[in-house]
Design an enzyme around this catalytic site. Structure first.
Site, PDB file in Angstrom:
ATOM      1  N   ARG A  38      37.344  42.760  38.424  1.00  0.00           N
ATOM      2  CA  ARG A  38      36.512  41.607  38.296  1.00  0.00           C
ATOM      3  C   ARG A  38      36.190  41.239  39.830  1.00  0.00           C
ATOM      4  NH1 ARG A  38      39.535  37.566  34.907  1.00  0.00           N
ATOM      5  NH2 ARG A  38      39.651  38.522  33.199  1.00  0.00           N
ATOM      6  N   ARG A  42      32.857  35.401  40.347  1.00  0.00           N
ATOM      7  CA  ARG A  42      33.079  33.645  40.976  1.00  0.00           C
ATOM      8  C   ARG A  42      33.521  33.875  41.945  1.00  0.00           C
ATOM      9  NH1 ARG A  42      33.368  30.651  35.548  1.00  0.00           N
ATOM     10  NH2 ARG A  42      35.220  32.918  35.626  1.00  0.00           N
ATOM     11  N   ARG A  51      24.221  34.046  40.439  1.00  0.00           N
ATOM     12  CA  ARG A  51      23.696  34.036  39.511  1.00  0.00           C
ATOM     13  C   ARG A  51      23.289  32.511  38.336  1.00  0.00           C
ATOM     14  NH1 ARG A  51      24.359  35.045  35.239  1.00  0.00           N
ATOM     15  NH2 ARG A  51      26.378  33.824  34.510  1.00  0.00           N
ATOM     16  N   ASP A  87      29.912  43.787  30.513  1.00  0.00           N
ATOM     17  CA  ASP A  87      30.801  43.208  30.394  1.00  0.00           C
ATOM     18  C   ASP A  87      31.845  43.508  28.565  1.00  0.00           C
ATOM     19  OD1 ASP A  87      31.578  40.867  27.843  1.00  0.00           O
ATOM     20  OD2 ASP A  87      32.507  39.925  29.986  1.00  0.00           O
ATOM     21  N   TYR A 165      37.957  40.025  19.699  1.00  0.00           N
ATOM     22  CA  TYR A 165      37.650  39.131  19.502  1.00  0.00           C
ATOM     23  C   TYR A 165      35.586  39.062  18.587  1.00  0.00           C
ATOM     24  CZ  TYR A 165      37.960  38.025  24.873  1.00  0.00           C
ATOM     25  OH  TYR A 165      37.765  38.537  25.415  1.00  0.00           O
TER      26      TYR A 165
END
Length: 368
Positions: A38, A42, A51, A87, A165
């Site tokens: 990552r 963010r 974004r 992703d 998931y």
């Protein structure tokens, strides 16, 4: 070079820093290479700006946006590798499932798989080039734009992690809905895992054809399984993916290092080190020296600083890194965190982490 040339997976700029690739293969290096899971994330103000107001998966489907987000951390830090911005849940999407990124909640499947008959809703034959071509285009564009600075890593989620998931409908603490399948519907579970494996193999091969120079398989939910379930529902598929990808690449005369990251599966270290992956990624709950002993020099290791150590003052980060390097040794080692960077982390401290890895490892290698 015309704009059209940037989308062709050929005539890539020459690689200038192959330290990461050499470490993955256990070869000698001048310093220990470092990158962060990552690293395009963010915690970077420029990432948040890029974004802002955009749908997450819409961004994933834009090669130009993915390329820009992948390159952002390289402008700030001397990382030794980049990982394509994407992703793991693009694979269930390619199989026909609806996945949305809900602000404040994370990934959400409005219609998760509930019972084995729901498998009929999935596309059995997936045209990977058609469904996931946007990832391939992003990789090719990034390979050109990165200008050979560092290698580019492609990645995928592993079958069990994706399955969990698809059944849970999003993140979960217990994964009890997905694990219920393993105990109640083992045959259907294997059918789903096999379907996922087939798509993943094609997806990874497509990433290499597009320009990926290494591949990481994220088994993020490994630790929710016990040793017996891991051996039945995770490990065989991780091995199958590596074996099939390697065999196909060998036919094409290509050799791309592969990394298996099975988070919290410390009971599986020995098995993972004999699973056709050059590198085994470790989370922060594993002692570096014990990982070296248990993997017996069969693989290179990657990891494993606790991401939360980045909240420490810079001097402390430097000490933690030095200790980590002493534990792993400098050969066959790629420094990383034991998980991804968190959004509230200070970029300055990430810079301190990278600097400490380079400085300490250079000194250690000189003294050998």
């Amino acid at each position: 070079m015309s704009k059209d040339d940037l989308i062709l997976p050929k005539d890539f700029p020459q690689l200038l820093n192959d330290t990461f690739l050499r470490a993955a293969r256990g070869e000698e290096t001048e310093h220990v290479p470092v990158w962060c899971m990552r690293q395009a994330g963010r915690y970077l103000p420029e990432f948040r700006e890029s974004r802002a107001g955009k749908d997450f998966f819409e961004t994933c489907r834009s090669p130009a946006a993915c390329c820009e987000l992948t390159l952002q951390p390289l402008r700030r830090f001397p990382f030794d590798a980049a990982i394509i911005f994407s992703d793991i849940l693009v694979v269930p999407q390619a199989m026909g499932m609806d996945v949305q990124m809900v602000p404040g909640k994370g990934p959400t499947f409005p219609e998760p798989l509930k019972e084995p008959e729901d498998l009929q809703r999935l596309h059995v034959k997936v045209d990977v080039a058609k469904e996931l071509g946007y990832v391939f285009k992003a990789i090719t564009l990034t390979r050109h734009k990165i200008e050979g600075k560092v290698p580019l890593i492609g990645f995928t989620g592993a079958p069990w992690t994706l399955m969990s998931y698809m059944i849970e409908g999003g993140g979960s603490n217990t994964h009890s809905k997905a694990k219920r399948w393993l105990y109640r519907h083992p045959e259907a579970s294997h059918m789903l895992l096999k379907m996922l494996t087939d798509v993943i193999v094609e997806y990874l091969l497509g990433q290499v054809a597009a320009g990926a120079q290494a591949l990481q398989v994220f088994e993020s939910h490994a630790g929710i399984l016990g040793p017996a379930e891991f051996k039945e529902f995770s490990l065989p598929y991780l091995r199958d993916i590596a074996r099939r990808v390697k065999d196909k690449l060998k036919e094409a005369g290509k050799d791309v290092p592969m990394i298996a990251f099975a988070k919290d599966a410390h009971y599986g270290l020995e098995d993972l080190s004999q699973s056709h992956y050059e590198v085994v990624g470790l989370d922060w709950t594993i002692d570096p020296r014990s990982a070296r002993e248990r993997t017996g020099g069969k693989v290179s290791l990657q990891g494993n600083m606790d991401p939360c150590a980045l909240y420490a003052p810079k001097e402390r980060i430097s000490d933690i890194v030095k200790k980590m390097l002493e534990g792993f040794g400098t050969r066959g080692y790629i420094a990383n965190l034991g998980h991804g960077l968190y959004p509230d982390m200070d970029p300055e401290n990430v810079g301190a982490f990278v600097k400490a890895v380079h400085q300490h490892s250079k000194q250690m290698i000189k003294q050998m």
